[in-house]
Design a protein around this motif. Structure first.
Motif, PDB file in Angstrom:
ATOM      1  N   TYR A  29      14.633  34.418-101.919  1.00  0.00           N
ATOM      2  CA  TYR A  29      13.917  34.433-103.240  1.00  0.00           C
ATOM      3  C   TYR A  29      12.804  33.502-103.434  1.00  0.00           C
ATOM      4  CZ  TYR A  29      16.572  30.606-105.294  1.00  0.00           C
ATOM      5  OH  TYR A  29      17.086  29.419-105.886  1.00  0.00           O
ATOM      6  N   THR A  30      12.945  32.218-102.761  1.00  0.00           N
ATOM      7  CA  THR A  30      11.585  31.381-102.707  1.00  0.00           C
ATOM      8  C   THR A  30      11.535  30.534-101.348  1.00  0.00           C
ATOM      9  OG1 THR A  30      10.556  29.576-103.958  1.00  0.00           O
ATOM     10  CG2 THR A  30      13.134  29.544-103.522  1.00  0.00           C
ATOM     11  N   PHE A 115       7.692  32.575-105.252  1.00  0.00           N
ATOM     12  CA  PHE A 115       8.930  33.213-105.604  1.00  0.00           C
ATOM     13  C   PHE A 115       8.683  34.908-105.506  1.00  0.00           C
ATOM     14  CE2 PHE A 115       9.121  29.224-107.551  1.00  0.00           C
ATOM     15  CZ  PHE A 115      10.431  28.785-107.748  1.00  0.00           C
ATOM     16  N   TYR A 120      13.350  36.577-109.161  1.00  0.00           N
ATOM     17  CA  TYR A 120      13.034  35.289-109.902  1.00  0.00           C
ATOM     18  C   TYR A 120      12.544  35.569-111.243  1.00  0.00           C
ATOM     19  CZ  TYR A 120      11.708  30.537-111.042  1.00  0.00           C
ATOM     20  OH  TYR A 120      11.706  29.351-111.812  1.00  0.00           O
TER      21      TYR A 120
END
Length: 141
Positions: A29-30, A115, A120
């Motif tokens: 996610y990041t 992100f 997110y």
């Protein structure tokens, strides 16, 4: 990169870069890149640089963080970030940048993160403060 080193001010030509990819349920996610001027990286050492929280590692090393300049914007995935985040090239991403400064207002760390917006969410709470014409919204901590 030269443009990153310049954010730390004159005399900081070398920076240490730490890249982390975070996942939730095995899905990325990041991707975060943390940059430290060489003198700061030397104080922290390798073990502290592996820490989950860079600001905490800085404070545990004796630095007093007094300011964080935080920016949020939108961007698109390039070839590298698309691969790291498992999205198509050109997919929308949330970009965040935080520059941490010490008690002398000297920049000591920069974190840049990308992100996936489908994994997110950024939230903040604001409180109404003051009275009359001085009434303003202020971030709740």
């Amino acid at each position: 990169p030269t443009e990153v080193a310049a954010r730390f001010g004159p005399g900081h030509t070398e920076v240490t870069r730490i890249v982390r990819r975070r996942t939730a349920g095995r899905e990325p996610y990041t991707v975060m890149s943390a940059y430290l001027p060489q003198p700061v990286a030397a104080i922290l050492g390798t073990e502290a640089l592996q820490s989950d929280s860079l600001p905490m590692a800085l404070e545990q090393a004796g630095m007093t963080l007094m300011r964080a300049e935080h920016m949020i914007t939108a961007t698109v995935a390039d070839d590298l970030s698309a691969t790291q985040l498992q999205v198509p090239v050109g997919a929308p991403l949330i970009a965040m940048s935080t520059l941490f400064s010490d008690a002398n207002e000297a920049p000591v760390a920069l974190i840049e993160a990308l992100f996936r917006p489908d994994r997110y969410e950024y939230r903040t709470t604001l409180l109404r403060q003051g009275s009359g014409k001085q009434r303003r919204w202020q971030a709740a901590y």
